[in-house]
Design a protein around this motif. Structure first.
Motif, PDB file in Angstrom:
ATOM      1  N   VAL A 360       0.855  -1.188   0.000  1.00 34.90           N
ATOM      2  CA  VAL A 360       0.000   0.000   0.000  1.00 34.90           C
ATOM      3  C   VAL A 360       0.889   1.235   0.000  1.00 34.90           C
ATOM      4  CG1 VAL A 360      -1.794   1.274   1.239  1.00 34.90           C
ATOM      5  CG2 VAL A 360      -1.810  -1.229   1.262  1.00 34.90           C
ATOM      6  N   ARG A 361       0.578   2.193  -0.882  1.00 33.22           N
ATOM      7  CA  ARG A 361       1.333   3.454  -0.933  1.00 33.22           C
ATOM      8  C   ARG A 361       0.410   4.582  -0.493  1.00 33.22           C
ATOM      9  NH1 ARG A 361       4.428   4.511  -6.337  1.00 33.22           N
ATOM     10  NH2 ARG A 361       2.327   4.886  -7.140  1.00 33.22           N
ATOM     11  N   ARG A 362       0.849   5.331   0.526  1.00 32.09           N
ATOM     12  CA  ARG A 362       0.022   6.395   1.100  1.00 32.09           C
ATOM     13  C   ARG A 362       0.885   7.629   1.311  1.00 32.09           C
ATOM     14  NH1 ARG A 362      -2.751   4.652   6.448  1.00 32.09           N
ATOM     15  NH2 ARG A 362      -3.935   3.393   4.943  1.00 32.09           N
ATOM     16  N   ASP A 363       0.492   8.716   0.673  1.00 33.62           N
ATOM     17  CA  ASP A 363       1.227   9.986   0.802  1.00 33.62           C
ATOM     18  C   ASP A 363       2.702   9.821   0.460  1.00 33.62           C
ATOM     19  OD1 ASP A 363      -1.139  11.194   1.638  1.00 33.62           O
ATOM     20  OD2 ASP A 363      -0.728  10.760   3.755  1.00 33.62           O
ATOM     21  N   GLY A 364       2.975   9.045  -0.571  1.00 35.36           N
ATOM     22  CA  GLY A 364       4.353   8.871  -1.010  1.00 35.36           C
ATOM     23  C   GLY A 364       5.151   7.865  -0.204  1.00 35.36           C
ATOM     24  N   LYS A 365       4.533   7.231   0.804  1.00 35.12           N
ATOM     25  CA  LYS A 365       5.225   6.251   1.629  1.00 35.12           C
ATOM     26  C   LYS A 365       4.682   4.856   1.337  1.00 35.12           C
ATOM     27  CE  LYS A 365       5.987   9.498   5.449  1.00 35.12           C
ATOM     28  NZ  LYS A 365       5.769   9.758   6.898  1.00 35.12           N
ATOM     29  N   LEU A 366       5.571   3.867   1.392  1.00 27.50           N
ATOM     30  CA  LEU A 366       5.182   2.477   1.176  1.00 27.50           C
ATOM     31  C   LEU A 366       4.870   1.833   2.521  1.00 27.50           C
ATOM     32  CD1 LEU A 366       7.791   1.375  -1.521  1.00 27.50           C
ATOM     33  CD2 LEU A 366       5.457   2.192  -1.845  1.00 27.50           C
ATOM     34  N   LEU A 367       3.705   1.224   2.625  1.00 30.65           N
ATOM     35  CA  LEU A 367       3.271   0.587   3.858  1.00 30.65           C
ATOM     36  C   LEU A 367       3.168  -0.916   3.646  1.00 30.65           C
ATOM     37  CD1 LEU A 367       0.379   3.033   4.856  1.00 30.65           C
ATOM     38  CD2 LEU A 367       2.791   3.153   5.500  1.00 30.65           C
ATOM     39  N   ILE A 368       3.598  -1.672   4.649  1.00 28.88           N
ATOM     40  CA  ILE A 368       3.488  -3.121   4.589  1.00 28.88           C
ATOM     41  C   ILE A 368       2.015  -3.496   4.791  1.00 28.88           C
ATOM     42  CG2 ILE A 368       4.204  -5.282   5.649  1.00 28.88           C
ATOM     43  CD1 ILE A 368       6.751  -3.865   6.537  1.00 28.88           C
ATOM     44  N   PRO A 369       1.439  -4.289   3.898  1.00 28.65           N
ATOM     45  CA  PRO A 369       0.009  -4.620   4.014  1.00 28.65           C
ATOM     46  C   PRO A 369      -0.280  -5.672   5.074  1.00 28.65           C
ATOM     47  CG  PRO A 369       0.956  -5.738   2.132  1.00 28.65           C
ATOM     48  CD  PRO A 369       2.052  -4.863   2.697  1.00 28.65           C
ATOM     49  N   GLY A 370      -0.032  -5.303   6.339  1.00 32.80           N
ATOM     50  CA  GLY A 370      -0.358  -6.210   7.437  1.00 32.80           C
ATOM     51  C   GLY A 370      -1.855  -6.298   7.653  1.00 32.80           C
ATOM     52  N   GLY A 371      -2.283  -7.319   8.380  1.00 34.89           N
ATOM     53  CA  GLY A 371      -3.703  -7.538   8.574  1.00 34.89           C
ATOM     54  C   GLY A 371      -4.396  -6.404   9.298  1.00 34.89           C
ATOM     55  N   ASP A 372      -3.692  -5.672  10.177  1.00 40.57           N
ATOM     56  CA  ASP A 372      -4.307  -4.602  10.963  1.00 40.57           C
ATOM     57  C   ASP A 372      -4.233  -3.237  10.286  1.00 40.57           C
ATOM     58  OD1 ASP A 372      -4.996  -6.324  13.037  1.00 40.57           O
ATOM     59  OD2 ASP A 372      -3.015  -6.145  13.968  1.00 40.57           O
ATOM     60  N   MET A 380      -3.049   3.994  -2.668  1.00 34.15           N
ATOM     61  CA  MET A 380      -2.745   3.257  -3.887  1.00 34.15           C
ATOM     62  C   MET A 380      -2.340   1.852  -3.482  1.00 34.15           C
ATOM     63  SD  MET A 380      -0.413   1.856  -6.080  1.00 34.15           S
ATOM     64  CE  MET A 380       1.190   2.561  -5.739  1.00 34.15           C
ATOM     65  N   ILE A 381      -3.058   0.859  -3.964  1.00 38.73           N
ATOM     66  CA  ILE A 381      -2.838  -0.531  -3.582  1.00 38.73           C
ATOM     67  C   ILE A 381      -2.285  -1.296  -4.770  1.00 38.73           C
ATOM     68  CG2 ILE A 381      -3.934  -2.651  -2.752  1.00 38.73           C
ATOM     69  CD1 ILE A 381      -6.050  -0.956  -1.436  1.00 38.73           C
ATOM     70  N   LEU A 382      -1.192  -2.000  -4.544  1.00 43.38           N
ATOM     71  CA  LEU A 382      -0.661  -2.908  -5.548  1.00 43.38           C
ATOM     72  C   LEU A 382      -1.208  -4.293  -5.250  1.00 43.38           C
ATOM     73  CD1 LEU A 382       3.084  -1.816  -5.805  1.00 43.38           C
ATOM     74  CD2 LEU A 382       1.175  -1.138  -7.229  1.00 43.38           C
ATOM     75  N   LEU A 383      -1.875  -4.870  -6.204  1.00 43.39           N
ATOM     76  CA  LEU A 383      -2.446  -6.198  -6.000  1.00 43.39           C
ATOM     77  C   LEU A 383      -2.373  -6.979  -7.299  1.00 43.39           C
ATOM     78  CD1 LEU A 383      -5.487  -6.057  -7.455  1.00 43.39           C
ATOM     79  CD2 LEU A 383      -6.030  -4.806  -5.382  1.00 43.39           C
ATOM     80  N   TYR A 384      -2.493  -8.261  -7.173  1.00 38.41           N
ATOM     81  CA  TYR A 384      -2.600  -9.110  -8.355  1.00 38.41           C
ATOM     82  C   TYR A 384      -3.557 -10.244  -8.052  1.00 38.41           C
ATOM     83  CZ  TYR A 384       0.735 -12.228  -5.990  1.00 38.41           C
ATOM     84  OH  TYR A 384       1.371 -13.061  -5.103  1.00 38.41           O
ATOM     85  N   THR A 385      -4.056 -10.837  -9.120  1.00 36.72           N
ATOM     86  CA  THR A 385      -4.919 -11.998  -8.988  1.00 36.72           C
ATOM     87  C   THR A 385      -4.232 -13.204  -9.576  1.00 36.72           C
ATOM     88  OG1 THR A 385      -6.030 -11.712 -11.110  1.00 36.72           O
ATOM     89  CG2 THR A 385      -6.934 -10.513  -9.231  1.00 36.72           C
TER      90      THR A 385
END
Length: 397
Positions: A360-372, A380-385
């Motif tokens: 997950v990218r928020r305000d120019g920062k990359l966040l680890i997509p942890g469960g919480d 902005m979410i990077l995802l794939y199927t």
């Protein structure tokens, strides 16, 4: 060349997407064989099938050969299904998995009479197991997975309604036994007889083999009948509401989001590479380029800032507007304020089992997509199927 052909074979026999026509054609062929095999199993029980037995046996033989070939190909390419373990172990894991056992049972009983002619009748009974092949149809259409998603999402409400029905059945059986036992002791012999009446009445089956004859028993039976209609309707309403919510969620997912392609390439770190033994935070990445994931010894490593790059690492880089790379395509999803994911934690998202959020990218920062991690508007979410991953030639994420 053999490795490339094996990889391509694996892509074809897996669930295909709209762009991979050979894989989609293979999926349709397998489904046709499953339905044909099931039709043969049902039609041969009719007397009208006698004139067509030779044709039906030939069609069954063709479908069994198809199932056998598919099973052999899946065993051969199992190393790509389980890339984290050696090829032989991957083959064994597939053969012992639920889908692998179903695939084996779909054709194996057909060949048993060849090796054991004395047990032809018994082995033909085993061939009825082929109906379990229908479970594979669910894998080819993700829309069918909605059923399982709805049941899992509403399991608490369903269990509660079933508990209420059981309590009503038990109390009804005891009351009816006390009302009818003296008048017809051979019919309502014990509480179980009353329970059978309660089940047939509450579930609106009404076999008619046990019924009250006293005035009080008939009045109570009328009350229970009305209650039964309402009680059975509760789980039905819960499932109906669950289906509506699920399909509404899938629709609003596209209505309230912006979607764009983002391209990824893979970089292998070898001896002498300038990134070797350096932390992710210290890497000289140009603007617009980011590290999506790090593949290390078959595992996926989240590229946190303190992760040190090691020899043999495969780094997946993502960038917009790149034209020369050859790699997989992921999806960039920008959440609008009205998107149903906004305000929810990742662990609470009701998404397809074929979908994975990478970061997950928020305000120019990359966040680890942890469960919480709680999603916000503008993220902005990077995802794939699973379908998109299959287009990758070299990368298994």
């Amino acid at each position: 060349m053999l490795a490339v052909n094996k990889r391509r074979t694996f892509e074809i026999i897996q669930i295909g997407n709209d762009q991979d026509w050979p894989s989609r054609l293979f999926d349709m062929l397998v489904i046709i064989m499953i339905l044909t095999n099931l039709f043969i199993a049902i039609f041969t029980t009719f007397d009208q099938a006698e004139p067509y037995l030779e044709l039906l046996n030939l069609a069954e033989l063709i479908t069994v050969i198809g199932f056998t070939t598919e099973y052999a190909l899946r065993v051969w390419t199992a190393e790509f299904l389980y890339p984290a373990i050696p090829p032989r172990q991957a083959a064994v894991r597939y053969m012992t998995s639920f889908s692998g056992v179903i695939d084996l049972l779909s054709f194996f009983p057909y060949f048993l009479p060849i090796f054991f002619p004395t047990g032809v009748v018994a082995f033909r009974m085993f061939r009825i197991i082929r109906i379990f092949r229908l479970f594979r149809v669910n894998a080819y259409y993700d829309a069918l997975n909605v059923i399982g998603d709805v049941i899992r999402g509403k399991r608490d409400q369903i269990l509660s309604s079933v508990f209420i029905i059981l309590v009503l059945m038990i109390s009804s059986s005891l009351i009816m036994y006390s009302l009818e036992n003296e008048v017809q002791p051979q019919v309502f012999q014990n509480a179980f007889s009353g329970f059978w009446w309660a089940v047939s009445t509450l579930l609106t089956v009404g076999y008619g083999d046990i019924y009250p004859i006293t005035i009080a028993g008939r009045i109570f039976g009328i009350i229970i009948t009305f209650l039964g209609v309402g009680m059975v309707a509760i789980p039905t309403g819960i499932l109906s509401a669950g289906f509506v919510e699920q399909y509404t969620r899938l629709k609003t997912f596209n209505d309230y989001s912006l979607e764009a392609d983002i391209r990824f390439v893979r970089l292998e770190v070898e001896e002498g590479h300038p990134w070797l033994n350096r932390r992710v935070m210290d890497l000289p990445l140009p603007p617009g380029l980011l590290i999506a994931v790090i593949q290390r010894a078959g595992d996926v490593v989240v590229p946190r800032g303190d992760i040190v790059i090691e020899k043999g690492d495969h780094i997946v880089l993502g960038a917009e507007g790149y034209q020369d790379e050859v790699g997989i395509r992921l999806k960039e999803l920008i959440l609008k304020e009205r998107h149903p994911w906004v305000g929810q934690k990742i662990k609470d998202l009701d998404i397809s089992r074929q979908t994975l959020i990478v970061m997950v990218r928020r305000d120019g920062k990359l966040l680890i997509p942890g469960g919480d991690l709680e999603l916000m508007g503008g993220d902005m979410i990077l995802l794939y199927t699973k379908k998109v991953i299959r287009d990758a030639v070299e990368v298994d994420v």
